[in-house]
Design a protein around this motif. Sequence first.
Motif, short mmCIF file in Angstrom:
data_model
loop_
_atom_site.label_atom_id
_atom_site.label_comp_id
_atom_site.label_asym_id
_atom_site.label_seq_id
_atom_site.Cartn_x
_atom_site.Cartn_y
_atom_site.Cartn_z
N VAL A 7 0.94 -1.07 -0.01
CA VAL A 7 0.02 0.10 0.07
C VAL A 7 1.00 1.31 0.04
O VAL A 7 1.92 1.40 0.77
N THR A 8 0.54 2.21 -0.77
CA THR A 8 1.28 3.56 -0.98
C THR A 8 0.67 4.84 -0.41
O THR A 8 1.14 5.75 -0.06
N SER A 9 -0.78 4.44 -0.35
CA SER A 9 -1.52 5.43 0.45
C SER A 9 -2.80 4.91 1.07
O SER A 9 -3.55 3.90 0.50
N PHE A 10 -3.47 5.80 1.97
CA PHE A 10 -4.82 5.53 2.67
C PHE A 10 -5.34 6.48 2.68
O PHE A 10 -4.86 7.69 2.99
N ALA A 11 -6.73 6.60 2.69
CA ALA A 11 -7.68 7.65 2.61
C ALA A 11 -9.19 7.32 3.26
O ALA A 11 -9.46 6.25 2.78
N LEU A 12 -9.61 8.35 3.84
CA LEU A 12 -11.17 8.06 4.19
C LEU A 12 -11.83 9.06 3.31
O LEU A 12 -11.36 10.11 3.10
N VAL A 13 -12.79 8.52 3.06
CA VAL A 13 -13.72 9.10 1.86
C VAL A 13 -15.42 8.99 2.83
O VAL A 13 -15.55 7.94 3.00
N ARG A 14 -15.61 10.50 2.97
CA ARG A 14 -16.97 10.50 3.70
C ARG A 14 -18.12 10.05 2.79
O ARG A 14 -18.17 10.62 1.60
N ALA A 15 -19.01 9.50 3.21
CA ALA A 15 -20.23 8.99 2.33
C ALA A 15 -21.04 10.40 2.18
O ALA A 15 -21.28 11.07 2.74
N VAL A 51 -11.34 17.79 11.13
CA VAL A 51 -10.85 17.40 9.93
C VAL A 51 -11.62 16.19 9.33
O VAL A 51 -12.09 15.95 8.38
N ALA A 52 -11.84 15.11 10.40
CA ALA A 52 -12.72 14.13 10.14
C ALA A 52 -14.06 14.04 11.00
O ALA A 52 -14.16 13.50 12.05
N LEU A 53 -15.01 14.63 10.37
CA LEU A 53 -16.47 14.93 11.06
C LEU A 53 -16.88 13.86 11.51
O LEU A 53 -16.65 12.88 10.74
N PRO A 54 -17.76 13.53 12.54
CA PRO A 54 -18.53 12.28 12.78
C PRO A 54 -19.36 11.91 11.56
O PRO A 54 -19.74 12.92 11.03
N GLY A 55 -19.40 10.60 11.30
CA GLY A 55 -20.30 10.30 10.32
C GLY A 55 -19.99 8.98 9.54
O GLY A 55 -18.82 8.42 10.16
N THR A 56 -20.24 8.55 8.55
CA THR A 56 -19.65 7.34 7.96
C THR A 56 -18.87 7.68 6.92
O THR A 56 -18.85 8.50 5.97
N TYR A 57 -17.61 6.70 6.86
CA TYR A 57 -16.64 6.92 5.95
C TYR A 57 -16.39 5.52 5.30
O TYR A 57 -16.40 4.62 6.01
N PHE A 58 -15.61 5.66 4.09
CA PHE A 58 -15.00 4.61 3.56
C PHE A 58 -13.67 4.45 3.63
O PHE A 58 -12.84 5.51 3.40
N LEU A 59 -12.96 3.35 4.00
CA LEU A 59 -11.43 3.59 4.13
C LEU A 59 -10.75 2.79 2.85
O LEU A 59 -11.34 1.83 2.20
N PHE A 60 -10.02 3.58 2.01
CA PHE A 60 -9.25 3.15 0.65
C PHE A 60 -7.77 3.07 1.04
O PHE A 60 -7.34 3.79 1.66
N ALA A 61 -7.58 1.79 0.63
CA ALA A 61 -6.08 1.53 0.69
C ALA A 61 -5.69 1.30 -0.88
O ALA A 61 -6.20 0.27 -1.48
N GLY A 67 -4.60 1.81 -7.87
CA GLY A 67 -5.77 0.97 -7.64
C GLY A 67 -5.99 0.47 -6.33
O GLY A 67 -4.97 0.66 -5.24
N PRO A 68 -6.99 -0.18 -5.98
CA PRO A 68 -7.28 -0.73 -4.48
C PRO A 68 -6.40 -1.88 -4.38
O PRO A 68 -6.06 -2.66 -5.20
N ALA A 69 -6.16 -1.75 -3.02
CA ALA A 69 -5.26 -3.04 -2.31
C ALA A 69 -6.30 -3.69 -1.73
O ALA A 69 -7.10 -3.12 -0.83
N LYS A 70 -6.50 -4.98 -1.89
CA LYS A 70 -7.66 -5.83 -1.37
C LYS A 70 -7.18 -6.36 0.04
O LYS A 70 -6.02 -6.83 0.37
N PRO A 71 -8.16 -6.18 1.03
CA PRO A 71 -7.78 -6.66 2.22
C PRO A 71 -7.78 -8.31 2.37
O PRO A 71 -8.35 -8.98 1.62
N ARG A 72 -6.90 -8.68 3.19
CA ARG A 72 -6.78 -10.18 3.42
C ARG A 72 -7.58 -10.51 4.73
O ARG A 72 -7.39 -9.80 5.65
#
Length: 72
Positions: A7-15, A51-61, A67-72
Amino acid sequence: MTTDSVVTSFALVRAGAATHSTDNDQRRVPLTFHRTGTGAYEVTVPADPGVALPGTYFLFALNAQGGPAKPR
């Protein structure tokens, strides 16, 4: 988190809000991280609640190709 590739980067994306055409709370929050083992990482969420307000987020690796790194 463990992944199937490096993985080269992680990010949260708010729904997004389904009731608005423009969502000013939609955001992408880059995260700091460090590798803890083969395919394993520890991710740090920003301490500032503005910065990260309360709510639903998706975690991207993301891998080196962006491209996406798949979780194991």
